[in-house]
Write a protein that holds these residues in place. Structure first.
Motif, PDB file in Angstrom:
ATOM      1  N   LEU A 204      46.031  83.205  21.521  1.00  0.00           N
ATOM      2  CA  LEU A 204      44.878  83.094  21.942  1.00  0.00           C
ATOM      3  C   LEU A 204      44.979  84.221  20.871  1.00  0.00           C
ATOM      4  N   VAL A 205      43.943  83.859  19.599  1.00  0.00           N
ATOM      5  CA  VAL A 205      44.409  84.410  18.242  1.00  0.00           C
ATOM      6  C   VAL A 205      42.421  84.175  17.909  1.00  0.00           C
ATOM      7  N   VAL A 206      42.183  85.721  17.337  1.00  0.00           N
ATOM      8  CA  VAL A 206      40.251  85.162  16.308  1.00  0.00           C
ATOM      9  C   VAL A 206      41.066  85.505  15.228  1.00  0.00           C
ATOM     10  N   ALA A 207      40.742  85.342  14.121  1.00  0.00           N
ATOM     11  CA  ALA A 207      41.005  85.350  12.485  1.00  0.00           C
ATOM     12  C   ALA A 207      40.375  86.015  11.738  1.00  0.00           C
ATOM     13  N   ALA A 208      39.825  86.660  10.977  1.00  0.00           N
ATOM     14  CA  ALA A 208      38.621  86.320  10.056  1.00  0.00           C
ATOM     15  C   ALA A 208      39.639  86.617   8.764  1.00  0.00           C
ATOM     16  N   CYS A 234      43.980  88.244  10.090  1.00  0.00           N
ATOM     17  CA  CYS A 234      43.053  87.557   9.294  1.00  0.00           C
ATOM     18  C   CYS A 234      43.628  86.773   8.310  1.00  0.00           C
ATOM     19  N   SER A 235      43.343  86.350   6.737  1.00  0.00           N
ATOM     20  CA  SER A 235      43.707  85.698   5.312  1.00  0.00           C
ATOM     21  C   SER A 235      44.190  86.776   4.933  1.00  0.00           C
ATOM     22  N   ARG A 236      44.918  86.196   4.331  1.00  0.00           N
ATOM     23  CA  ARG A 236      45.555  87.153   2.571  1.00  0.00           C
ATOM     24  C   ARG A 236      44.516  87.913   1.726  1.00  0.00           C
ATOM     25  N   PRO A 237      43.283  87.365   1.361  1.00  0.00           N
ATOM     26  CA  PRO A 237      42.954  88.005   0.932  1.00  0.00           C
ATOM     27  C   PRO A 237      41.800  89.287   1.030  1.00  0.00           C
ATOM     28  N   ILE A 263      40.958  81.072  16.458  1.00  0.00           N
ATOM     29  CA  ILE A 263      39.022  80.941  16.027  1.00  0.00           C
ATOM     30  C   ILE A 263      38.970  81.476  14.768  1.00  0.00           C
ATOM     31  N   ALA A 264      38.760  80.622  13.446  1.00  0.00           N
ATOM     32  CA  ALA A 264      38.901  81.388  12.155  1.00  0.00           C
ATOM     33  C   ALA A 264      37.345  81.640  11.739  1.00  0.00           C
ATOM     34  N   ALA A 265      36.878  82.549  12.003  1.00  0.00           N
ATOM     35  CA  ALA A 265      35.775  83.153  11.992  1.00  0.00           C
ATOM     36  C   ALA A 265      35.540  83.638  10.075  1.00  0.00           C
ATOM     37  N   GLY A 266      34.481  82.750   8.953  1.00  0.00           N
ATOM     38  CA  GLY A 266      34.613  83.223   7.869  1.00  0.00           C
ATOM     39  C   GLY A 266      35.497  82.779   6.881  1.00  0.00           C
ATOM     40  N   ILE A 267      36.172  82.324   7.246  1.00  0.00           N
ATOM     41  CA  ILE A 267      37.707  81.406   6.551  1.00  0.00           C
ATOM     42  C   ILE A 267      37.851  80.568   5.862  1.00  0.00           C
ATOM     43  N   VAL A 306      28.640  84.504  10.531  1.00  0.00           N
ATOM     44  CA  VAL A 306      30.156  84.851  12.010  1.00  0.00           C
ATOM     45  C   VAL A 306      29.085  86.205  12.038  1.00  0.00           C
ATOM     46  N   MET A 307      28.411  86.554  11.525  1.00  0.00           N
ATOM     47  CA  MET A 307      27.777  87.916  12.242  1.00  0.00           C
ATOM     48  C   MET A 307      26.782  88.137  13.135  1.00  0.00           C
TER      49      MET A 307
END
Length: 322
Positions: A204-208, A234-237, A263-267, A306-307
């Motif tokens: 399970l992964v939560v990413a933003a 997280c994403s690269r930026p 889960i990709a939040a704000g990506i 996302v917030m």
């Protein structure tokens, strides 16, 4: 003729990825009407080795030698190649993890075998031998034919699952001829990370991404991950700007992962990021832009801030657990 699976251990213990490898290779051995040999390198207890029989290992060949506790790809490849020659093995299978990526090419060269990495499923055909894998950064599937007599495969994580197939496994010892010059890696110091789930192992992964707007807003991501027992990414930026460490960067130039839930939040879903997550079983995207590319690869999408969405998800999961 036989099939060999290389069972990687972590400090003397096997993980689900190893059991998935054994499950896959057992089915492959059945298709080839041969037996499955599982090779374990390094110190592993007898009881732990016996667990491989639960997933179909007919024979477990163990090299219980302390000098192999540190993974040295040159030495490991030599051991696997020697065992393959001894057992007249036609197919060698490994997990597509860091160890498999380091060892499989060396084994392929030593055995003069054709190799395909990150195979997605059992062979489509056996004569000719054709396997399926993702290509073009995960945007398509390719069918690859191996014409050599001997073959080396690595299987993608979560591509097959665990299949229990208890057999009366036999455990044997193996003593290869390995030159001491191959052991050039020494472990000077070890630091074990105990308070955080390792991203590459996580189901399970939560990413933003930059949609979180600032590093100070990362609290909802970490709270959701804690409730789920998930790793954070997280994403690269985000990693480039120093909001999060580079060890959390997922994508074509970061870590390529294959969790059961991502889960990709704000990506936004740039192609470089998608290349690192395309093997996920289920992708959930949260973004304010309904036209964001991430929705094109997501199984479920939530259009929203996302917030606002992340705390609601966290609360929902808390309630479901209680």
């Amino acid at each position: 003729m036989s099939v060999i699976a290389f069972a990687k251990n972590w400090n003397g213990k096997f993980k689900n990825s190893t059991y998935e490898l054994v499950s896959y290779t057992k089915e492959l051995a059945n298709k080839l009407y041969t037996n499955l040999i599982v090779l374990s390198i390094g110190e592993v207890s007898y009881d732990e080795l016996k667990t491989l029989g639960k997933y179909g290992a007919d024979r477990v060949i163990a090299l219980n030698d302390a000098q192999f506790n540190v993974l040295t790809s040159r030495a490991y490849a030599k051991v696997i190649s020697q065992l393959a020659d001894k057992e007249s093995a036609s197919v060698i299978v490994m997990s597509d993890n860091n160890s498999g990526k380091a060892i499989a090419p060396r084994v392929s060269v030593q055995m003069k075998a054709g190799m395909v990495a990150a195979v997605q499923e059992l062979p489509i055909d056996l004569d000719p031998f054709v396997v399926k894998k993702r290509v073009f950064s995960g945007k398509a599937f390719g069918h690859v034919q191996i014409d050599s007599e001997k073959k080396v495969l690595t299987i993608a994580k979560n591509c097959f699952g665990l299949v229990e197939n208890q057999v009366d496994v036999s455990i044997e010892e193996f003593t290869p001829e390995v030159d001491a010059s191959l052991f050039k890696i020494q472990v000077i110091e070890e630091e074990e990370q105990k308070d955080k789930i390792i991203l590459s192992d996580a189901d399970l992964v939560v990413a933003a991404g930059r949609g979180m707007r600032s590093p100070e807003n990362w609290g909802p991501v970490e709270e959701l991950a804690e409730v789920l027992g998930a790793a954070t990414a997280c994403s690269r930026p985000v990693s480039d700007e120093g909001w999060r460490g580079h060890e959390e960067h997922v994508g074509q130039t970061g870590k390529v992962i294959a969790p059961k839930l991502y889960i990709a939040a704000g990506i936004s879903g740039a192609i470089q990021h998608v290349a690192g997550i395309s093997r996920s079983k289920c992708i959930v995207a949260i973004n304010t832009d309904p036209e964001a590319p991430i929705f094109g690869v997501a199984d479920y999408g939530i259009v929203g801030d996302v917030m606002d969405v992340l705390p609601r998800l966290t609360e929902a999961f808390k309630n479901s657990k209680s």
